[in-house]
Design an enzyme around this catalytic site. Sequence first.
Site, PDB file in Angstrom:
ATOM      1  CB  SER A   4      -0.980   0.035   1.180  1.00  0.00           C
ATOM      2  OG  SER A   4      -1.913  -0.962   1.012  1.00  0.00           O
ATOM      3  CG  ASP A  31      -5.121  -1.105   0.701  1.00  0.00           C
ATOM      4  OD1 ASP A  31      -5.428  -2.062   1.425  1.00  0.00           O
ATOM      5  OD2 ASP A  31      -4.901  -1.209  -0.517  1.00  0.00           O
ATOM      6  CD  GLU A  71      -5.736   3.564  -5.268  1.00  0.00           C
ATOM      7  OE1 GLU A  71      -5.179   4.116  -4.294  1.00  0.00           O
ATOM      8  OE2 GLU A  71      -5.244   2.608  -5.870  1.00  0.00           O
TER       9      GLU A  71
HETATM   10  C1  GLA Z   1      -6.220  -4.035  -2.493  1.00  0.00           C
HETATM   11  C2  GLA Z   1      -7.308  -2.972  -2.316  1.00  0.00           C
HETATM   12  C3  GLA Z   1      -8.044  -3.158  -0.989  1.00  0.00           C
HETATM   13  C4  GLA Z   1      -8.516  -4.605  -0.814  1.00  0.00           C
HETATM   14  C5  GLA Z   1      -7.393  -5.581  -1.103  1.00  0.00           C
HETATM   15  C6  GLA Z   1      -7.856  -7.005  -1.098  1.00  0.00           C
HETATM   16  O1  GLA Z   1      -5.213  -3.846  -1.537  1.00  0.00           O
HETATM   17  O2  GLA Z   1      -6.755  -1.681  -2.366  1.00  0.00           O
HETATM   18  O3  GLA Z   1      -9.129  -2.254  -0.914  1.00  0.00           O
HETATM   19  O4  GLA Z   1      -9.634  -4.865  -1.603  1.00  0.00           O
HETATM   20  O5  GLA Z   1      -6.770  -5.329  -2.354  1.00  0.00           O
HETATM   21  O6  GLA Z   1      -8.266  -7.401   0.163  1.00  0.00           O
END
Ligand code: GLA
Length: 389
Positions: A128, A175, A163
């Site tokens: 992230s 995230d 986003e």
């Molecule tokens: C990505 C997305 C999150 C979530 C994950 C899977 O990180 O940004 O919002 O959906 O995938 O759990």
Amino acid sequence: MRKEMKEKFVELFGAEGEIRTYFAPGRVNLIGEHTDYNGGHVFPCALTIGTYGLARKRKDQCLRFYSMNFAHLGVIESSLADLIPSPEADWTNYPKGVIWAFDKYGYSIPSGMDFLVYGDIPNGSGLSSSASLEVLTGLILKDLYGIDELTLKDLAIIGQYSENQFNGMNCGIMDQFASAMGKKDSAIFLDTSTLEFEYAPVKLPDARIIITNSKVKHSLVESAYNDRRQECETALKELQEVVRVQTLGDLSEEEFERYKDVIHSSVCQKRAKHAVYENQRTIKAYQALKAGELEEFGRLMNASHRSLKDDYEVSCPEIDLLTELAWKIPGVLGSRITGGGFGGCTVSIVKNDAVEAFIDQVGRAYREQTGHEAEFYVVDIGDGAQLLD
Ligand code: GLA
């Protein structure tokens, strides 16, 4: 690094005025994957790695960005009058997206800024880095322009909005929420349908959390992600013809089994099955952690991985190999893919006395079988976004 950041900022943008330093962390999700856009629960924690930012308000409309991670791109200039996504804007599409989203939420930013960032989240690892940059930008805007009424939770929501709407990735809230709201030594048990949450202390008396970076990232991640969302929505619509639910997260396993045959496509049925069962696993994992039942927590993590591999189909051979290697090592309580999928990282809970063997054996076998050099991070759980000085 903060000293180098300050020096670079002064060199590029000058020393006058007040320059402030901020931080927003990356995250690792312990369990509850692909549940956040299905109204289910997630269980992430903020890391101590993340994105640092130095910022100062300007008097004109100019936005000047510089990343120490992408020094070859130099200073990328833009203006408040030019908030549209573009390939040339590169990584600055994230902060620009947040400034744009602030405006959509009724917080128009009156003047530009100079903004320098440095991140220590490995690129493309799925921990992230983009969400941390969004939350960081939100915090900077709130602080520099004195938008006191916005909470950290609001910054997560605005970050997700940017986003989705500016950068075209249809992600859920997990995230940004973890980056904004993280708490040292705690995981966040979040109900994504209400945004109610609880901090669950992660007490691992004799174990560590290890993130293993596969160093692979397969293409089409975003389109596959958006496809999964679509498939879950289709399944939900069909289920809603026979049962009153708002989201897949409203269903228990038994209810799902009772009604699942109304979902026409077998693919959509598998996706929905994952969403329902993963949500229930996450609730059970939260209870297991609270009760100190780490073995049970680990078993739920392993089951989560199998479901993501077989029913949700977001794993890949490299990540499956990492988990299978991990499962064989005595002292590994659980191991699973973490994040969006198709590469990136696994998260494992490993007994202290097995950490060395884990890194050694998984690393070696992974290298022999794939030619890739995995990276291992024995991580600590950190606090969410904050003003540093
Ligand atoms: C990505 C997305 C999150 C979530 C994950 C899977 O990180 O940004 O919002 O959906 O995938 O759990």
